[in-house]
Structures are given as structure tokens and as C-alpha cells.
Design an enzyme around this catalytic site. Structure first.
Site, mmCIF file in Angstrom:
data_model
loop_
_atom_site.group_PDB
_atom_site.id
_atom_site.type_symbol
_atom_site.label_atom_id
_atom_site.label_comp_id
_atom_site.label_asym_id
_atom_site.label_seq_id
_atom_site.Cartn_x
_atom_site.Cartn_y
_atom_site.Cartn_z
ATOM 1 C CG ASN A 15 -2.171 -0.892 0.536
ATOM 2 O OD1 ASN A 15 -3.095 -0.442 -0.018
ATOM 3 N ND2 ASN A 15 -2.331 -1.575 1.359
ATOM 4 C CG ASN A 109 -5.818 1.498 9.390
ATOM 5 O OD1 ASN A 109 -5.158 0.859 9.171
ATOM 6 N ND2 ASN A 109 -6.569 0.595 9.563
ATOM 7 C CG HIS A 111 -9.834 -3.389 8.593
ATOM 8 N ND1 HIS A 111 -9.275 -3.805 9.451
ATOM 9 C CD2 HIS A 111 -11.003 -4.294 8.213
ATOM 10 C CE1 HIS A 111 -9.352 -4.801 9.759
ATOM 11 N NE2 HIS A 111 -11.035 -4.936 9.312
ATOM 12 C CG ASP A 147 -10.261 -2.077 12.256
ATOM 13 O OD1 ASP A 147 -8.894 -1.060 12.017
ATOM 14 O OD2 ASP A 147 -9.689 -3.127 12.438
HETATM 15 C C1 GAR Z 1 -2.816 -4.533 4.181
HETATM 16 O O1 GAR Z 1 -4.245 -5.711 3.767
HETATM 17 C C2 GAR Z 1 -4.193 -4.021 5.361
HETATM 18 O O2 GAR Z 1 -5.433 -3.748 4.325
HETATM 19 C C3 GAR Z 1 -3.915 -4.330 6.461
HETATM 20 O O3 GAR Z 1 -2.130 -5.137 6.168
HETATM 21 C C4 GAR Z 1 -2.249 -5.375 4.993
HETATM 22 C C5 GAR Z 1 -0.360 -4.723 4.712
HETATM 23 O O4 GAR Z 1 -0.612 -4.972 3.389
HETATM 24 N N1 GAR Z 1 -4.214 -4.329 7.140
HETATM 25 C C6 GAR Z 1 -4.464 -3.977 8.656
HETATM 26 O O5 GAR Z 1 -4.664 -5.397 8.920
HETATM 27 C C7 GAR Z 1 -4.515 -3.634 9.699
HETATM 28 N N2 GAR Z 1 -6.019 -3.826 10.543
HETATM 29 P P1 GAR Z 1 1.108 -3.989 2.705
HETATM 30 O O6 GAR Z 1 2.026 -4.182 3.734
HETATM 31 O O7 GAR Z 1 1.407 -4.623 1.317
HETATM 32 O O8 GAR Z 1 0.527 -2.822 2.313
#
Ligand code: GAR
Length: 202
Positions: A15, A109, A111, A147
């Protein structure tokens, strides 16, 4: 005026990469990532930051007696980098009240579920196990609870009979990579108004 962004990460940083790419390709204008901060020293996200000449900082939570002191250090880094907006991108810690107070409605954030369903960890697996027929992702402002903050953007996808939990997570991630830049663009352009727990796109 340029919006200075800090991205908080704990892991692979896909992200983060989507935000970097959408600033570099001009989709998000008048913004720069001034710092990427990780609570994990070998997070791949830090390498992504370095690859794009972005300042990267590792703050070790175990160096501090509690969350308040740890976030005090983080606030110093945010101040040093003149940060206006904080993005949580796979940052796996709850934000404390002092940091929220300092950046009220300026912490966002992403999610990987349609909130308010499936809060917390492993949201894609939770949704898959529950047997939902649609899932997706939510971009929201961060408040004191986990969240629960006002929702900026949601995108949904169908859950297919042939899906594994991993398939579902991968298709949600594709939507995350679209939703997060869209939300950041709206914020930077001053188009988000928070009314109670509702976000109006102006
Ligand atoms: C993503 O899917 C994000 O939505 C999730 O962690 C992943 C991080 O991926 N976040 C959560 O679950 C927060 N509660 P990334 O490091 O490749 O962006």
C-alpha cells in the site's frame, strides 16, 4: 501548498508502494511522502522507501517503557519532518490517544474488510471463514477505538465459490491499491469533511 505525508508500516508495504506510485505518476498532486516510519526493523516497506529516496526511520518499541513514550518519539519524528497527514499502511499497532489528539482527523488507515465487519487482525480470513458473499476494503479516519473511525471510501468485491482465503485477500488487495490513493487525493485536495461519524465528499 504541499501536504507532507508520513506512512507508518510494519511489513511488505504494497500500500505504501501504491501511494508512492500515485504521487510519482501525478494522480495525487501537491503531496510528498516526507518519512516512512516502521516498528519492525527489517520491514520490506523501508526498502521501498529507500528505493524512492524517501527518509526511512525505524523506531524500536522495545526501547520505550510504554506506548505513550514510544509515540512521543514518533511525534518528534513527525514534527521534524513537518508532517501534515499520517497514513497507516499495514501498521499493526493501535494508535495511542496522544498521537490521535495531535493529529485528529489527520490519521487514515486502510483495512482489508468492509467495516464495521471483521475488525482486527486477519480480516480477510475472518470474512472467508464467516462465508460472506461480498467483501472488500475500507479506508477510514482513525479514532480512539480499533477500526471504528469515520469511513472515507469502501470498495467491494464478490467472494467466489472457487476462492481460497488467499485468492480473496489478493483481490481485496487490488482494491486497496486503488482505494488508498483515491482517499489520499481527496484529503490532499481538501474534499473530505467529517460530520460526526460521516465523511462527506465535498
Ligand atoms: C493490507 O492488506 C492492509 O489492509 C492490512 O495489512 C495489509 C498490509 O499490506 N492492514 C490491516 O490488517 C490493519 N488492520 P501491505 O504492507 O502490503 O500494504
Amino acid at each position: 501548498m504541499t501536504t507532507n505525508i508520513a506512512v507508518l508500516v510494519s511489513g511488505r508495504g504494497s500500500n505504501l508502494q501504491s501511494i508512492i506510485d500515485n504521487i510519482e505518476n501525478g494522480f495525487i498532486k501537491n503531496a510528498r511522502i516526507s518519512v516512512v516510519i516502521s516498528d519492525v526493523d527489517d520491514a520490506y516497506a523501508l526498502e521501498r522507501a529507500r528505493n524512492h529516496g524517501i527518509t526511512d526511520v525505524f523506531i524500536d518499541p522495545s526501547d520505550f517503557p510504554n506506548k505513550q513514550e514510544y509515540e512521543k518519539e514518533m511525534l518528534e519524528v513527525l514534527k521534524d519532518n513537518e508532517v501534515d497527514l499520517i497514513l497507516l499502511a499495514g501498521y499493526m499497532r493501535l494508535i495511542g490517544k496522544d498521537l490521535i489528539a495531535a493529529y485528529r482527523n489527520r490519521i487514515i488507515n486502510i483495512h482489508p474488510a468492509l467495516l464495521p465487519s471483521f475488525k482486527g487482525l486477519h480480516a480477510q480470513q475472518q470474512a472467508f471463514d464467516y462465508g460472506v458473499k461480498v467483501s472488500g476494503c475500507t479506508v477510514h479516519f482513525v479514532d480512539e477505538q480499533m477500526d471504528t473511525g469515520p469511513i472515507i471510501i469502501q470498495k467491494c468485491i464478490p467472494v467466489l465459490d472457487t476462492d481460497t482465503a488467499e485468492d480473496l485477500a489478493a483481490r481485496i488487495l487490488e482494491q486497496e491499491h486503488k482505494s488508498y490513493p483515491e482517499a489520499v487525493k481527496l484529503f490532499v485536495e481538501g474534499k473530505l469533511k467529517v460530520e460526526g461519524r460521516v465523511v462527506v465528499h465535498t
